[in-house]
Design an enzyme around this catalytic site. Structure first.
Site, PDB file in Angstrom:
ATOM      1  N   HIS A  21     -19.747-106.687  61.830  1.00  0.00           N
ATOM      2  CA  HIS A  21     -20.278-105.158  61.862  1.00  0.00           C
ATOM      3  C   HIS A  21     -20.767-104.858  60.487  1.00  0.00           C
ATOM      4  O   HIS A  21     -21.850-104.709  60.436  1.00  0.00           O
ATOM      5  CB  HIS A  21     -19.561-104.343  62.779  1.00  0.00           C
ATOM      6  CG  HIS A  21     -20.227-103.002  62.871  1.00  0.00           C
ATOM      7  ND1 HIS A  21     -21.083-102.636  63.912  1.00  0.00           N
ATOM      8  CD2 HIS A  21     -20.358-101.707  61.851  1.00  0.00           C
ATOM      9  CE1 HIS A  21     -21.676-101.431  63.726  1.00  0.00           C
ATOM     10  NE2 HIS A  21     -21.120-101.019  62.408  1.00  0.00           N
ATOM     11  N   GLU A  22     -19.686-104.717  59.550  1.00  0.00           N
ATOM     12  CA  GLU A  22     -19.822-104.318  58.276  1.00  0.00           C
ATOM     13  C   GLU A  22     -20.622-105.070  57.389  1.00  0.00           C
ATOM     14  O   GLU A  22     -21.525-105.019  56.535  1.00  0.00           O
ATOM     15  CB  GLU A  22     -18.365-103.860  57.725  1.00  0.00           C
ATOM     16  CG  GLU A  22     -17.544-102.715  58.388  1.00  0.00           C
ATOM     17  CD  GLU A  22     -18.423-101.461  58.567  1.00  0.00           C
ATOM     18  OE1 GLU A  22     -19.425-101.213  57.859  1.00  0.00           O
ATOM     19  OE2 GLU A  22     -18.287-100.747  59.586  1.00  0.00           O
ATOM     20  N   HIS A  25     -24.157-104.783  57.971  1.00  0.00           N
ATOM     21  CA  HIS A  25     -24.697-103.492  56.928  1.00  0.00           C
ATOM     22  C   HIS A  25     -25.002-104.122  55.397  1.00  0.00           C
ATOM     23  O   HIS A  25     -25.944-103.794  54.858  1.00  0.00           O
ATOM     24  CB  HIS A  25     -23.830-102.424  57.158  1.00  0.00           C
ATOM     25  CG  HIS A  25     -23.577-101.598  58.090  1.00  0.00           C
ATOM     26  ND1 HIS A  25     -25.042-101.029  58.967  1.00  0.00           N
ATOM     27  CD2 HIS A  25     -22.846-101.240  59.066  1.00  0.00           C
ATOM     28  CE1 HIS A  25     -24.627-100.451  59.729  1.00  0.00           C
ATOM     29  NE2 HIS A  25     -23.247-100.511  60.089  1.00  0.00           N
TER      30      HIS A  25
END
EC number: 3.4.24.-
Length: 428
Positions: A21-22, A25
């Protein structure tokens, strides 16, 4: 020993989901030229870290999320202003590479300066009076330069490297990429499972005791070709046909030893709880399908599994949100880290395949939950970007930061309540 296995599995599942997820980003942030000073897995005290290029990678103690810290993503101001006394280190071009704020450093050949003017965003300079000659000098700041405090380096981010000063589209991609990468991970896992396990067919592998298939005399190797008036060519057709005939008496045609035979039976109605707020009615014959290994079918089957899982979770999330307004909400509808640990403990006992499938569903869940329009979540921040795109101006930075802070406090309170509820449910 089982506790140790569960803990290891939980750490791996949590680590993979948050890292993916990170990383989503950070991947799009860096493609947009946004500086990312820190990439963190977990929250709280730092237990491990290393630096690569301009990013500090950290693992933190509490398994309750993670974050990518992006330059300009807040109200932080440079720690240097006119009137301050600092030390500077220069490179061969007489540009500042390090601005040293205290005496906790090991740099040599540095200059002390009283700052008179400075700009760390656009023109990148410090102007001030140096101690060695008591004269006023103008120094350019190198594109790659750092503040140094307590022995730690914080890279200086010019305006064009800051999240707040990017156009709406790269902002949107940066924020949406976290959930997007969770969806991609889930899709890859579903397809991988389909390749490993094979895709189900309409051929009987095993019949269940006291179910219609056994009572009607179906055997291993029988290939179902028709249910009622509905032709069957693959296993999904079986489910679709049974959904239509329901628990009415129907004729099932099948092939055995090259001959087509038929039996009459009544599908069995079953209720399966899907989530804490939804259940599913299914009609079954009671047989396990044989699997086949092909080149392309697993891709289609994995994609279908992803869509089914996503639809199921999206429906559950919408139902949960609706229950807040209808009065049916319960914290039992949510799982925090403790609840996920409990689920992992149950899934691990079923084997690695079940754990991978659970991880895929959890990844979808993480992606969808992060798109809920709460200010502290990706979905809430995307709303700010949409506002900026429509009205051609960003939301007031101070107002945005305040709203996000309120959202973050709300999320922390919810997390505490959910965690306590999980502890009460599973361990007290």
């Amino acid at each position: 020993m089982s506790y140790l296995v569960t803990i290891i599995a939980f750490i791996i599942v949590f680590g993979v989901l948050v890292t993916v997820h990170e990383y989503g980003h950070m991947f799009f942030a860096k493609r947009a030229g946004i500086m990312c000073p820190e990439f963190a897995i977990g929250m709280g005290p730092k237990i491990f870290s290393f630096r690569k290029n301009e990013t500090l990678y950290t693992i933190r103690l509490l398994p309750v999320g993670g974050y990518v810290r992006m330059a300009g993503d807040g109200l932080e101001e440079p720690p240097v202003e006119p009137g301050m006394n600092v030390k500077i280190k220069l490179n061969e071009e007489n540009e500042i590479t390090h601005i040293i704020l205290d005496d906790h450093h090991k740099f040599q050949q540095i200059e002390a300066i009283e700052v008179k003017k400075c700009d760390f965003k656009d023109d990148l300079f410090i102007e001030g009076i140096t101690a060695y000659d008591n004269e006023r000098h103008h120094f350019k700041i190198a594109r790659k330069s750092f503040f140094v405090e307590n022995g730690s380096l914080v890279q200086i981010a010019p305006r064009d490297r800051q999240f707040a000063h990017k156009k709406p589209w790269p902002k949107f991609l940066t924020l949406f990429a976290g959930p997007l990468f969770n969806f991609i991970l889930a899709l890859v896992l579903f397809i991988g499972l389909a390749y490993y396990q094979g895709t189900p067919t309409s051929t009987v592998e095993q019949v269940a005791d006291k179910y219609p298939a056994q009572q009607a005399g179906l055997q291993k190797g029988d290939k179902i070709v028709q249910i009622g008036k509905y032709k069957i060519s693959e296993f999904d057709d079986v489910d679709k046909a049974l959904d239509k005939v329901k628990d009415n008496k129907t004729t099932v045609k099948f092939e055995r030893d090259g001959k087509t035979k038929s039996v009459e039976l009544t599908p069995k109605k079953t209720e399966r709880k899907l989530t804490k707020v939804s259940s599913e009615t299914k009609y079954v014959l009671g047989f396990q399908p044989a699997s086949e290994h092909t080149l392309f079918k697993p891709i289609v089957y994995g994609f279908e599994s992803f869509l089914k899982g996503s639809t199921l979770i999206f429906t559950a999330v919408v139902g949960m949100l609706a229950s807040i307004f209808t009065g049916g909400f319960s914290f039992d509808m949510l799982n925090g880290p403790v609840g996920i640990y409990h689920n992992v403990d149950s899934v691990v006992k079923a084997g690695i395949i079940s754990l991978i499938g659970y991880t895929a569903l959890l990844s979808v869940n993480l992606g969808i939950m992060n798109l809920i329009p709460i200010p502290a979540l990706d979905g809430g921040r995307i709303l700010f970007v949409i506002y900026e795109a429509i009205f051609r101006k960003p939301v007031n930075k101070k107002a945005e930061t305040t709203i996000i802070a309120i959202g973050a406090i709300f999320m922390v309170v919810i997390m505490i309540l959910v965690t306590w509820n999980d502890i009460r449910r599973y361990f007290l």
